[in-house]
Design an enzyme around this catalytic site. Structure first.
Site, PDB file in Angstrom:
ATOM      1  N   GLU A 413      91.367 -27.867  58.638  1.00 42.57           N
ATOM      2  CA  GLU A 413      91.391 -27.002  57.459  1.00 42.57           C
ATOM      3  C   GLU A 413      91.400 -25.553  57.901  1.00 42.57           C
ATOM      4  OE1 GLU A 413      89.355 -24.617  54.144  1.00 42.57           O
ATOM      5  OE2 GLU A 413      88.939 -24.762  56.280  1.00 42.57           O
ATOM      6  N   SER A 617     108.822  -8.848  26.001  1.00 36.16           N
ATOM      7  CA  SER A 617     107.906  -9.348  24.987  1.00 36.16           C
ATOM      8  C   SER A 617     107.187 -10.592  25.488  1.00 36.16           C
ATOM      9  CB  SER A 617     108.677  -9.664  23.715  1.00 36.16           C
ATOM     10  OG  SER A 617     107.914 -10.533  22.898  1.00 36.16           O
ATOM     11  N   HIS A 678     102.363 -24.480  40.700  1.00 35.96           N
ATOM     12  CA  HIS A 678     101.602 -24.545  39.449  1.00 35.96           C
ATOM     13  C   HIS A 678     101.837 -23.252  38.672  1.00 35.96           C
ATOM     14  CE1 HIS A 678      98.447 -25.531  36.642  1.00 35.96           C
ATOM     15  NE2 HIS A 678      98.046 -26.583  37.340  1.00 35.96           N
TER      16      HIS A 678
END
Lengths: 739, 739
Positions: A413, A617, A678
């Site tokens: 990790e 917008s 994501h």
């Protein structure tokens, strides 16, 4: 008459016999259940209580003690030994299967014969000062070998010489300020920045973009020193000789730099080092503040604004280079680290689901540590170990979860989330169809104040419900729930009366599961008081002083805090794996999206004229969120009348719940970051640690500030708004009744 | 005694009563089914027979007649009217719901006031010859307005002038040969190529890459003329004044060129025309062979090899330019077409699944036609219409499929599969979780010989089983099954005794479903005899002569061939939607992978020395295929013992079957083609029409031939082999028992 009487009697008997048979038939018919017995939620609730109660502080203490005696850097013998021990013990605890899963990934180590250090050199090139080659070894560990000295993993080799430039935290805005306001150019120079605020890899990237030829990072007491606390071993502050190790990659979720998108197996094609993902191109090195004083104290150039000044007793000048008295001196970095393809090992354990073996709930955390890993990661690994032990006890009592439980001890990790990412790549096709949730188990403690939870919005309700069933670990809070204890200490800041839960960023192993694959994810740990404790992470982070003792003496002497964290992490996977109906709350996602849309629109409206000029917008996004909100509400309303006894109806609804998170994935990825997919949550491009909502829009807006082509930059913003609106609409569609 | 007797009697009665009750109970217990009744496969089989028998030739004839009276180009009023009529009739037939789904996509039309044509000009620039502005209108259609003249959709405007160069079919290898062997350079010239062999968009791309300033495509009788057949209206050959319309995009699956990856909705961000995907940058125009003779007959330059010569009575010289006598003449293209964002309409009808409404089986085909669409697409649309009618009849008899059936009438297929791709983009998140299969319904007939099926390997067995239940439509084959009729005419060429089934390529609406999303897909139509009929597609393809009459008079006077196609397409979706266990055969996929691996390795081994030098091996791929083969066999073995009455067990296995095709998707896409993501099947980069197996490896090997950097090219091959091996391994994993 007689005949008649007999007939009557016969008829009477026949009626009675028939009635009795019928009565029996009816009883038999209704006595038989329509479905085979399915474990119901009441039984599951009883088991949950046993599961939580089985977790013991002294057991966690023992696990932590056992796995922190020796350094176990990824790719070393010792880390493999711990993997084997974990495998063996998980089997003994009663998991159905435990396997070792290797990958061959690019790691980076200092050269054992040529140490890394930084020198001040005179005009002849002679070294007049050298930074230390190692941290002073803590008491009790003097005989330990294989303590890797502080280094920046994946730094290229090199011996650049040049003048120093100080750039505060090395953030994008710091470099802007340096160049635009202070008119100092980092090109061709060596920059020195303090650790903190953002991920160190982003600092390195910024230095490269600014044209620096090297970068030094130091731990300033302002950022790694708690007020009134002594340095280790007398307290938990970072000694002046301690320094923070860490990788300096910019992987953006790629995992192994040489095999982006694919698992690093034997047959896997590997990119050349030049083409590897996220490898820094300039030498990098970390130092502690004793060394930093020596490099910084004689610097010349302008005095910076106050927010650039740390807590050292020096004036923090910008440079470039030293004051007149030392003008002939320069800096030289001496970096000799090697990148090498190395075998790493994940340990994967499983409990097969009784009814839905093809639904996965994952508890994963890493095992590799920079040195002993007293906090990072073994406080987390000990918690996972205890969770496995407790689950094994339940199994021995006849329990089996509805869905499959997977436990993972990840490797490497610290080198860029490599073990977890390679396994995610290896199993991507299974995970995207089958994974219900991923709970992360890195360091379980980083402070002594209260609980900290970062998770996807649909897990909020479960976290609240669960923490009400767990006891506060704090002294004097007997009978108080963890929820109450947490709520008291860290209430949601805005309009809501509940403990604060934050967004997931990155920097730990949930990344590939959440941000690449779109699996609902969360993490929980014990933390500091953010309002009063302003230092980054925790002082001894990634130093040799992260020992068993720093936990036992200071962070959690009773090991009750770690037990509470084990109960939260364990409780989450238990409920996710065993509840009939998945405990995911879609309304919470709707609420969160509403807030995020508000806040990203506010960020845009900081440029009202430009928004007008370029016709930007946020309406389409608001309208999509509104649509999602209605769909979520209707979905939960329909749940009220769901027939949970119908296995297909239940599965269909659970699939909708499971796949909701997946619906936020854009297969094309965020701009320039194919593995961050994501649309609602990802780190900004400027800081891997911080989770941003609507990161595509956020990054596009961030770029507006310094953009030379406003038109193009606002077109980027508009495109990102459109993608976000589409994604939210599409996610809403997944919640409508299928047909 | 009396008491005793009474007691005995009481005991006796009690025993009898209890026994009767018990007997009744037992009967009741076992009489009650464990599960509510689920439609079983026997009932489903009866309904299948009714469903197939309900389809009627005369109905199909009527549908075709109805929808081919007027031109109905995508984006026109008339095509919307047909959409409304289809919606109305599908509702009347009894679908649960029918909706109109609009998108706003980029289309291209000729300018009504400035026609497109090509001129031969003299040295003063005066036009000495012009190509025709329209095709002669067929008899009976003289009063029809809105017949769009032949054009190349998405050609940019422009009036390039230059010398002609003839480049055969305009294939990659033709341009290689032109430049390398014939030493003729196309740069700055206008190329003329014949239609056929490859997709026209690939010809245009090749011309652009060669530096041409314009490209003309003509229909050579060698490629669009069947021997012994008269031109329309007396036969089904292409008249000399007919020409092939068609788009000349290189979308590679992007759908609307301005919204790649996202549905073209009102709020969707649109790229500028310059950034649009796949738009050609040079003018393009199609002509018939009458006009082609005039352009080609005076060309100078070398005489080409025989395989460059068509069937016109000219010498097919290469150019550049004309012979000495006409040296002063040049060519000018006059192209004035407009790209414009236009609203298109898909019609989507549904029958909700009784038990698994969240599983979708889709039958989709396009409605838009270049003119009347007698064959393309209305022969297919008529078949879909009849399928919907027949399904409606079953519904009225109380049938409802296990899974949801979706019927689609796509718009703007002719402009780059836009309607189907935008809907796939819009519904991608639902489709990837829920779609079981997609059956395509473009032109149902392109010849009069036998059946043609292209499909994913897992559908092979179903296609064979089904065609055994359908009657041959051929005269004199009463009592012969379609399977036998087909088998007799087109046996598998190699080691297998079964009718040939081919790979899916692209060029019709299954593309986004199969190649982008990984949904099992297939198509079926009636076709010509490939061995004797060598022309491309069918002669009147995309001309005004594709009328109702060309089908009624020549292709299928009895409409029995179209009925057979309707039964195949309809039978496929029926079985896929209604079978308890999905009728997908994983062993067939294993067989196919084995063959494909062999054949791609053979292609590599054409370069034995280089494979050795650059250390290229296909071993990892073979080993992956072996692994897959074992997993497939084991999977089917386990199916033997599957308890189909357990709804969860059945669903789990069906999910494995459904998601197998998805496992072949690489989210990163094929090199440079993000929307072509199927690792096993995709068109090569050199011809959109032809499906290649292992297209990533195929393209990399293709590039070897002309590569300047062999090392790099072979590295590409190795990388693609590695990706293919990984994908096959990963797919094998999805077939193992879940846990």
């Amino acid at each position: 008459m007689r005949k008649e009487g007999r007939l009557t009697r016969w008829i009477g008997w026949t009626v009675i016999v028939a009635a009795l048979l019928l009565l029996g038939f009816i009883i038999g018919w209704f006595a038989k259940p329509t479905r085979p017995n399915t474990p119901n939620d009441t039984a599951s609730g009883k088991y949950l209580r046993e599961f939580l109660d089985e977790m013991r502080p002294e057991q966690i203490r023992e696990h932590l003690r056992k796995f922190t005696r020796l350094p176990h850097l990824a790719g070393t013998e010792q880390n493999l030994k711990y993997a084997e021990q974990i495998m063996k013990e998980w089997k003994e605890y009663g998991l159905d299967s435990v396997e070792m899963v290797p990958y061959d990934v690019l790691l980076s180590y200092p050269n054992k014969t040529q140490p890394n250090y930084i020198s001040i050199i005179d005009q002849l090139g002679s070294e007049v000062f050298n930074t230390s080659l190692a941290e002073p070894v803590p008491e009790g560990y003097e005989d330990v070998s294989n303590i890797v000295p502080p280094y920046s993993a994946f730094s290229p080799k090199g011996q650049p010489e040049g003048d120093l430039v100080y750039v505060n935290y090395g953030r994008t805005e710091d470099f802007f300020q340096l160049e635009r306001d202070m008119r100092v150019n980092a090109t061709g120079r060596i920059v020195i920045v303090r650790y903190g605020k953002i991920f160190r890899g982003n600092k390195v990237k910024n230095a490269m973009l600014a044209g620096a030829k090297g970068i030094i990072m130091f731990s300033d007491p302002a950022d790694y020193w708690a007020a009134g606390v002594l340095p280790y071993p007398d307290g938990w502050n970072l000694p002046g000789g301690g320094a923070q190790r860490g990788n300096v990659l910019n992987l953006n979720g790629a995992g192994d730099p040489l095999t982006p998108g694919y698992p690093a197996k034997e047959y896997t094609y590997r990119l050349s080092l030049e083409d590897g993902v996220g490898l820094p191109k300039i030498p990098v090195h970390p130092i502690g503040f004793h060394d930093a004083i020596n490099l910084l104290k004689n610097m010349g150039g302008p005095i910076p604004p106050n927010n650039w000044k740390g807590a050292l007793n020096i004036s923090y000048r910008i440079g470039p280079g030293f004051t007149d008295d030392f003008k002939s001196q320069k800096l030289r970095m001496n970096i000799h680290s090697n990148n090498q393809i190395t075998r790493i090992y994940n340990v994967i354990g499983r409990i097969r689901g009784a009814l839905e073996p093809d639904r996965y709930v994952i508890l994963g955390g890493h095992r590799d540590a920079w040195v002993f890993g007293g906090i990072d990661p073994m406080s987390g690994a000990a918690v996972v170990h205890e969770t496995v032990r407790s689950a094994g006890r339940l199994i021995s009592k006849g329990w089996r979860p509805r869905r499959t439980l997977i436990f993972a001890s990840w490797d490497a990790e610290e080198f860029g989330l490599q073990g977890s990412t390679e396994w995610a790549e290896d199993n991507a096709k299974l995970l995207q169809e089958r994974a219900v949730a991923y709970i992360n188990a890195d360091s379980a403690i980083e402070g002594m104040y209260t609980l900290r939870v970062d998770c996807t919005p649909s897990l909020h309700t479960l976290v609240y419900d669960l923490t009400k069933q767990i006891a506060s670990p704090e002294e004097g809070e007997e009978g108080v729930s963890l929820y109450e204890s947490w709520h008291k200490r860290d209430n949601w800041t805005d309009n809501r009366d509940a403990p604060r839960i934050s967004k997931l960023g990155s920097g730990s192993d949930f990344e590939a599961y959440f941000i690449r694959l779109g699996i609902a994810a969360g993490r929980a740990r014990y933390t500091k008081n953010k309002k009063t404790e302003r230092y980054s992470s925790y002082p001894v982070y990634h130093s040799v002083y992260e020992t068993f003792e720093v936990v036992e003496k200071f962070y959690d002497p009773s090991f009750k805090r770690l037990r509470a964290v084990a109960q939260v992490r364990g409780g989450l996977i238990f409920q996710l794996a065993d509840s009939q109906l998945l405990p995911l709350d879609v309304n919470q996602y709707a609420d969160a999206l509403g807030k995020y849309a508000q806040s990203i629109a506010q960020l845009g409206h900081r440029h009202p004229e430009e928004m007008n000029t370029y016709r930007v917008s946020f309406d389409s996004l608001f309208s999509a969120v509104e649509n999602f909100t209605v769909a979520a509400r209707d979905f939960h309303e329909r749940l009220q009348t769901l027939n949970k006894e119908d296995p297909l109806q239940l599965r269909i609804v659970n699939d909708q719940l499971m796949y909701l998170e997946r619906a936020f994935i854009d297969p094309l990825g965020l701009p320039g970051r194919p593995f961050y997919r994501h649309v609602i949550f990802a780190p900004s491009s400027h800081n891997k640690y911080a989770g941003e909502s609507f990161p595509g829009i956020y990054d596009a807006l961030f770029d507006i500030q310094n953009s030379a082509d406003k038109q193009k930059s606002w077109e980027d913003v508009k495109r990102q708004i459109s993608i976000a609106a589409f994604t939210v609409h599409a996610a809403a569609m997944t919640l409508t009744p299928p047909s």
